[in-house]
Design a protein around this motif. Structure first.
Motif, PDB file in Angstrom:
ATOM      1  N   THR A  31       0.824  -1.213   0.000  1.00 14.85           N
ATOM      2  CA  THR A  31       0.000   0.000   0.000  1.00 14.85           C
ATOM      3  C   THR A  31       0.856   1.260   0.000  1.00 14.85           C
ATOM      4  O   THR A  31       0.358   2.343  -0.333  1.00 14.85           O
ATOM      5  N   ASP A  33       3.142   1.749  -2.035  1.00 20.39           N
ATOM      6  CA  ASP A  33       3.687   1.803  -3.398  1.00 20.39           C
ATOM      7  C   ASP A  33       5.127   1.314  -3.444  1.00 20.39           C
ATOM      8  O   ASP A  33       5.946   1.796  -4.224  1.00 20.39           O
ATOM      9  N   GLU A 110       4.859  -3.597  -8.800  1.00 19.96           N
ATOM     10  CA  GLU A 110       3.984  -3.307  -7.672  1.00 19.96           C
ATOM     11  C   GLU A 110       2.767  -4.227  -7.714  1.00 19.96           C
ATOM     12  O   GLU A 110       2.310  -4.629  -8.792  1.00 19.96           O
ATOM     13  N   ASP A 112      -0.948  -5.135  -7.777  1.00 22.35           N
ATOM     14  CA  ASP A 112      -2.118  -4.379  -8.223  1.00 22.35           C
ATOM     15  C   ASP A 112      -3.211  -4.408  -7.160  1.00 22.35           C
ATOM     16  O   ASP A 112      -3.253  -5.279  -6.289  1.00 22.35           O
ATOM     17  N   LEU A 113      -4.130  -3.444  -7.244  1.00 25.23           N
ATOM     18  CA  LEU A 113      -5.131  -3.231  -6.204  1.00 25.23           C
ATOM     19  C   LEU A 113      -6.056  -4.431  -6.047  1.00 25.23           C
ATOM     20  O   LEU A 113      -6.439  -4.780  -4.922  1.00 25.23           O
ATOM     21  N   ASN A 114      -6.412  -5.083  -7.128  1.00 21.86           N
ATOM     22  CA  ASN A 114      -7.320  -6.220  -7.051  1.00 21.86           C
ATOM     23  C   ASN A 114      -6.715  -7.346  -6.220  1.00 21.86           C
ATOM     24  O   ASN A 114      -7.358  -7.884  -5.304  1.00 21.86           O
ATOM     25  N   LEU A 116      -4.212  -7.090  -4.139  1.00 15.48           N
ATOM     26  CA  LEU A 116      -3.996  -6.592  -2.785  1.00 15.48           C
ATOM     27  C   LEU A 116      -5.266  -6.755  -1.957  1.00 15.48           C
ATOM     28  O   LEU A 116      -5.216  -7.212  -0.802  1.00 15.48           O
ATOM     29  N   ASN A 117      -6.406  -6.416  -2.529  1.00 10.82           N
ATOM     30  CA  ASN A 117      -7.672  -6.544  -1.806  1.00 10.82           C
ATOM     31  C   ASN A 117      -8.026  -8.008  -1.537  1.00 10.82           C
ATOM     32  O   ASN A 117      -8.591  -8.333  -0.483  1.00 10.82           O
TER      33      ASN A 117
END
Length: 204
Positions: A31, A33, A110, A112-114, A116-117
């Protein structure tokens, strides 16, 4: 035997919680980055998914079935926890495969947000599951199943719990301990201690 069985169950929970804390710290790095350790994340997901299947879940299955007979009001909660076992296994294996691919193909990318969630959801479910068992189910088990009853269940309760000295766990432990990986928080910050190996920052 009763004391030994419950000691091992509680020790497993303590170890799982420590590993989840390190997983959460790696996700916090993402988170920020920054690049998390994908190899470590894969090994964490592997242990948190596969080790419970070897001993922990089978023992709980036997104890949960007996508790459902002893305390019928617990049946709904036990059904939820059993389903959570399946979800933890399914989601953990999927995350392990994902982090393995990233470690091999995109180690400097990095997260990705998907993904990570998805990893956050896995951790949240696991934390909630441990809390529910520690707070609600294990006390009921220890009250409802006495030593004599546990002896009668003994043929179905192997005491050959996977050793912490197993090669897989030792590789994970060394990866965390040797480089103080469990202390990393992102932005160059470190936690006060590692929940797995109790390492402290060099300046402490």
């Amino acid at each position: 035997m009763k004391t030994l069985v419950f000691e091992r169950l509680h020790a497993d929970h303590h170890r799982y919680a420590a590993l989840l804390c390190i997983l959460d710290r790696q996700l916090h790095i993402a988170t920020c980055d920054e690049i998390p350790d994908y190899c470590l994340l894969a090994r964490l997901c592997h242990y948190l998914t596969h080790q419970p299947e070897e001993w922990h879940y089978p023992v709980e299955d036997v104890l949960f079935a007996r508790l459902a007979d002893c305390d019928t009001q617990s049946a709904d909660l036990l059904a939820v926890l059993t389903e959570e076992h399946r979800r933890i296994t399914r989601d953990g294996k999927a995350l392990e495969a994902t982090f393995h691919r990233w470690a091999e193909d995109s180690p400097q990318a990095e997260l990705d947000l998907n993904r990570l969630n998805l990893a956050r959801s896995f951790s949240e479910l696991y934390h909630h599951h441990l809390h529910s068992e520690n707070r609600h189910v294990y006390p009921l088990l220890e009250r409802c199943i006495d030593a004599d009853e546990l002896e009668r269940l003994a043929p179905r309760l192997s005491l050959a719990s996977p050793a912490e000295g197993s090669p897989g766990f030792q590789r994970l432990y060394r990866q965390v301990a040797d480089h103080h990986t469990g202390l990393r928080l992102g932005h160059g910050e470190q936690a006060d201690f590692c929940p797995l190996c109790d390492a402290r920052p060099d300046h402490a």
